[in-house]
Design a protein around this motif. Structure first.
Motif, PDB file in Angstrom:
ATOM      1  N   SER B 183      31.545  14.897  15.422  1.00  0.00           N
ATOM      2  CA  SER B 183      30.477  14.763  14.421  1.00  0.00           C
ATOM      3  C   SER B 183      29.240  15.563  14.830  1.00  0.00           C
ATOM      4  O   SER B 183      28.525  16.092  13.976  1.00  0.00           O
ATOM      5  CB  SER B 183      30.114  13.298  14.198  1.00  0.00           C
ATOM      6  OG  SER B 183      29.406  12.792  15.301  1.00  0.00           O
ATOM      7  N   TRP B 189      30.295  18.080   5.417  1.00  0.00           N
ATOM      8  CA  TRP B 189      31.189  16.967   5.076  1.00  0.00           C
ATOM      9  C   TRP B 189      31.972  16.488   6.294  1.00  0.00           C
ATOM     10  O   TRP B 189      32.117  15.289   6.525  1.00  0.00           O
ATOM     11  CB  TRP B 189      32.149  17.435   3.968  1.00  0.00           C
ATOM     12  CG  TRP B 189      32.961  16.297   3.417  1.00  0.00           C
ATOM     13  CD1 TRP B 189      32.597  15.466   2.405  1.00  0.00           C
ATOM     14  CD2 TRP B 189      34.248  15.857   3.876  1.00  0.00           C
ATOM     15  NE1 TRP B 189      33.577  14.532   2.191  1.00  0.00           N
ATOM     16  CE2 TRP B 189      34.615  14.754   3.077  1.00  0.00           C
ATOM     17  CE3 TRP B 189      35.118  16.295   4.869  1.00  0.00           C
ATOM     18  CZ2 TRP B 189      35.814  14.082   3.237  1.00  0.00           C
ATOM     19  CZ3 TRP B 189      36.313  15.621   5.033  1.00  0.00           C
ATOM     20  CH2 TRP B 189      36.651  14.521   4.232  1.00  0.00           C
ATOM     21  N   TRP B 190      32.467  17.457   7.073  1.00  0.00           N
ATOM     22  CA  TRP B 190      33.291  17.094   8.237  1.00  0.00           C
ATOM     23  C   TRP B 190      32.469  16.336   9.279  1.00  0.00           C
ATOM     24  O   TRP B 190      32.958  15.383   9.893  1.00  0.00           O
ATOM     25  CB  TRP B 190      33.913  18.350   8.883  1.00  0.00           C
ATOM     26  CG  TRP B 190      35.109  18.832   8.120  1.00  0.00           C
ATOM     27  CD1 TRP B 190      35.181  19.939   7.343  1.00  0.00           C
ATOM     28  CD2 TRP B 190      36.387  18.179   8.043  1.00  0.00           C
ATOM     29  NE1 TRP B 190      36.426  20.043   6.771  1.00  0.00           N
ATOM     30  CE2 TRP B 190      37.187  18.971   7.189  1.00  0.00           C
ATOM     31  CE3 TRP B 190      36.912  17.028   8.589  1.00  0.00           C
ATOM     32  CZ2 TRP B 190      38.500  18.640   6.885  1.00  0.00           C
ATOM     33  CZ3 TRP B 190      38.226  16.703   8.286  1.00  0.00           C
ATOM     34  CH2 TRP B 190      38.998  17.488   7.442  1.00  0.00           C
ATOM     35  N   PHE B 193      32.133  12.935   8.008  1.00  0.00           N
ATOM     36  CA  PHE B 193      33.425  12.249   8.066  1.00  0.00           C
ATOM     37  C   PHE B 193      33.671  11.682   9.476  1.00  0.00           C
ATOM     38  O   PHE B 193      34.019  10.511   9.639  1.00  0.00           O
ATOM     39  CB  PHE B 193      34.533  13.244   7.672  1.00  0.00           C
ATOM     40  CG  PHE B 193      35.925  12.712   7.842  1.00  0.00           C
ATOM     41  CD1 PHE B 193      36.412  11.733   6.967  1.00  0.00           C
ATOM     42  CD2 PHE B 193      36.741  13.180   8.855  1.00  0.00           C
ATOM     43  CE1 PHE B 193      37.695  11.241   7.130  1.00  0.00           C
ATOM     44  CE2 PHE B 193      38.028  12.692   9.019  1.00  0.00           C
ATOM     45  CZ  PHE B 193      38.505  11.713   8.145  1.00  0.00           C
ATOM     46  N   ALA B 196      31.432   8.866  10.321  1.00  0.00           N
ATOM     47  CA  ALA B 196      31.867   7.602   9.701  1.00  0.00           C
ATOM     48  C   ALA B 196      33.004   6.971  10.507  1.00  0.00           C
ATOM     49  O   ALA B 196      33.162   5.744  10.511  1.00  0.00           O
ATOM     50  CB  ALA B 196      32.316   7.862   8.267  1.00  0.00           C
ATOM     51  N   LEU B 197      33.804   7.815  11.178  1.00  0.00           N
ATOM     52  CA  LEU B 197      34.916   7.282  11.978  1.00  0.00           C
ATOM     53  C   LEU B 197      34.467   6.854  13.383  1.00  0.00           C
ATOM     54  O   LEU B 197      35.198   6.153  14.081  1.00  0.00           O
ATOM     55  CB  LEU B 197      36.028   8.342  12.131  1.00  0.00           C
ATOM     56  CG  LEU B 197      36.876   8.636  10.897  1.00  0.00           C
ATOM     57  CD1 LEU B 197      37.877   9.737  11.217  1.00  0.00           C
ATOM     58  CD2 LEU B 197      37.614   7.385  10.435  1.00  0.00           C
ATOM     59  N   TYR B 218      34.392  -1.118   8.118  1.00  0.00           N
ATOM     60  CA  TYR B 218      34.934  -0.163   9.092  1.00  0.00           C
ATOM     61  C   TYR B 218      35.725  -0.904  10.180  1.00  0.00           C
ATOM     62  O   TYR B 218      36.889  -0.578  10.441  1.00  0.00           O
ATOM     63  CB  TYR B 218      33.785   0.629   9.726  1.00  0.00           C
ATOM     64  CG  TYR B 218      34.210   1.437  10.938  1.00  0.00           C
ATOM     65  CD1 TYR B 218      34.830   2.684  10.790  1.00  0.00           C
ATOM     66  CD2 TYR B 218      33.999   0.958  12.234  1.00  0.00           C
ATOM     67  CE1 TYR B 218      35.227   3.418  11.892  1.00  0.00           C
ATOM     68  CE2 TYR B 218      34.397   1.686  13.339  1.00  0.00           C
ATOM     69  CZ  TYR B 218      35.001   2.915  13.173  1.00  0.00           C
ATOM     70  OH  TYR B 218      35.412   3.633  14.267  1.00  0.00           O
TER      71      TYR B 218
END
Lengths: 309, 237
Positions: B183, B189-190, B193, B196-197, B218
């Motif tokens: 991140s 976007w990546w 993404f 978020a993970l 989550y």
């Protein structure tokens, strides 16, 4: 409850472990399931208890199918797996309580059922010991007790006496006979004398296919299909008894057995050689001192059915 | 009785009757206690009545200790064959797995409860923010649930406990470290993404006292993904 296996097939990779197997175990019978290692016995048994899913075919336990009612099938079956896996860290009595709860025995009945199984399986002196501390024979009793804890109609026992000493074997066999009086039992074994002594019927499987199904007596006659006789004759010196016996139309083979000091005679299929042997002795003025039928042992039958001819 | 409850009781009893469970608990308490109170940037170094130091240390300690607890959950049953005894009972594989999950979660809860004296001590000697502490413990429990799910999944793939342990760490390292690195390295976007993970993003949000439904979703999703994958793995026979 009957067990009906219909066209069961299970493949592992390219190997067909069970190939279109069909047979029925009638309610109240003790049936032996015989076959060499890798014949498909365990795969068939694991399919019966819904542990593995067959590729095709079905098994019904009474009215319940393994495909449509796996829960009901498991509720009605007591299963002792081949290696008798148990929680070795648990005391016997706690383990049986746990198994009874899993089998949905009503809570108030669990202590009573556990006590009954402990008494029936001869575990009274060991009930507070951890399972890991028990001998193999006692572990096997615990395995049987857990299989019986919910009073199932059907009992499936995969090699219940494997690895036991002769005394333990006799005890477990006796126990199976006792509980088998009121249940449908299918047991697999390598020990043919045990199957013969314990079972009402025998199903033989080889290379994934059923090769024989019947009582021990039926199997013997089916497999041998011809009469075998031990013949003792007192004949004059120099008389070639085996050759003359061999020459009889009803005799396929006659040979001298030095150990038994007798001739072993095999008749042609579906015929008896007794009358011709008697007539030969009369004609030759020999004394016939013994003529006894030799019973084919179950070991012979098993070998005949499961080894390539 | 509910099958999940039966399995839960058996598993919890087994954990409290085994030496390994106590070793893991004592090691966790010793490790976190040492670094919280005595060494490095400990509570006294921070100079505030805050358990943030403990929550930071526990975040890493649990990452290593949870695989040690989950590694035997299914791998051992596969090795000894008791999985066959269990799955031939009138019991769904999901009930069996959930029973194990709740027992391990309860074990972690008991272990974390043993650290409550830290909280009590700080509450006596300083003016502590009770809500933050509560959220900190909630964050640890949620993170533990996620790693227990992953650990049970890893354990369902093998009959070797060491392999299960290493596999849990391998999967865990993505959530714990690598997604964060991705991140930071990626943008757009990546980057979002992978953020978020990233476990830390959600954990820190909860520990700060901001309990957002997205964070809860989550943790629950990671745990559920692990448990459902474990069920699929053991049902394939």
């Amino acid at each position: 409850m009957d067990i009906v296996v219909s066209h069961l097939t299970k493949t592992y990779g390219t190997q067909r472990a069970v190939d279109d197997v069909s047979f029925r175990v009638a309610a109240g019978q003790i049936t032996g399931f015989l076959g060499p290692n890798g014949a498909g016995k365990t795969t068939t048994m694991k399919s019966m208890v819904c542990y593995i899913t067959p590729d095709s075919g079905d098994i019904t336990i009474g009215p319940y199918s393994i495909r449509e009612h796996p829960g009901q099938v498991r509720r009605n079956i007591g299963y002792l797996p081949e290696l008798n896996p148990l929680y070795e860290d648990m005391p016997v009595v706690d383990f049986l309580h746990f198994m009874a709860a899993l089998q949905q025995v009503p809570k108030r009945e669990i202590p009573g059922r556990t006590a009954e199984m402990i008494r029936l399986c001869g575990l009274t002196a060991e009930k507070h010991k951890k399972i890991g501390e028990l001998s193999k024979g006692y572990k096997q009793r615990v395995g049987l007790a857990q299989a019986l804890i919910h009073d199932p109609a059907v009992l499936i026992l995969d090699e219940p006496t494997s690895g036991l000493d002769p005394n333990q074997m006799v005890e477990i066999r006796e126990l199976i006979r006792t509980v088998g009086k009121s249940k449908t039992v299918l047991l697999s074994s390598h020990i043919l004398s045990e199957v013969e002594a314990t079972c009402d019927r025998i199903v033989v499987i080889n290379k994934g296919r059923i090769v024989a199904d019947g009582t021990a007596a039926e199997l013997r006659s089916t497999a041998s299909g011809r009469e075998r006789l031990r013949v003792r004759i007192e004949a004059p010196e120099g008389a070639d008894v085996p050759a003359l016996l061999q020459a009889l139309p009803s005799v396929e083979k006659a040979e001298w057995d030095a150990d038994a000091r007798a001739c072993l005679v095999t008749a042609i299929p579906d015929a008896s050689a007794r009358n011709e042997i008697f007539a030969l002795c009369v004609a030759q003025k020999w004394q016939l001192t013994e003529i006894t039928g030799i019973e084919t042992s179950l070991e012979d039958v098993f070998r005949m059915l499961t080894t390539p001819s | 009785m509910n099958p999940v409850k039966i399995i839960f009781k058996r598993e919890l009893s087994a954990a409290f009757h085994s030496l390994s469970g106590y070793i893991v608990m004592v090691a966790f308490l010793g490790f976190t206690g040492f670094f919280t109170w005595f060494y490095g940037r400990d509570i006294f170094f921070v100079g505030q009545a805050s358990l943030a130091t403990f929550f930071n240390i526990a975040y890493w300690t649990l990452f290593f200790f949870i695989p040690a607890l989950t590694m035997r959950s299914i791998a051992e049953e596969k090795k000894t064959g008791t999985i066959e005894t269990m799955l031939t009972k009138p019991l769904r594989a999901s009930d069996w797995i959930m029973g194990k999950f709740w027992a391990l979660t309860a074990l972690i809860a008991v272990t974390l409860a043993c650290t409550l004296p830290y909280y009590a001590t700080l509450a006596v000697i300083g003016d502590i923010d009770h809500r933050t502490v509560l959220c900190g413990y909630l964050g640890l429990m949620l993170m533990s649930g996620a790693y227990i799910g992953i650990g049970i999944f890893a354990s369902s793939l093998t009959d070797n406990q060491i392999v299960a342990f290493l596999l849990t760490l391998l999967i865990g390292i993505f959530f714990h470290v690598l997604f964060q690195i991705f991140s930071y390295s990626l943008s757009g976007w990546w980057g979002g993404f992978f953020d978020a993970l990233n476990m830390r993003t959600h954990y820190e949000a909860v520990v700060r006292g901001v309990v957002d439904s997205r964070d809860i979703i989550y943790f629950v999703s990671v745990a559920l993904a692990g448990l459902l994958s474990a069920e699929a793995a053991i049902s394939k026979r």
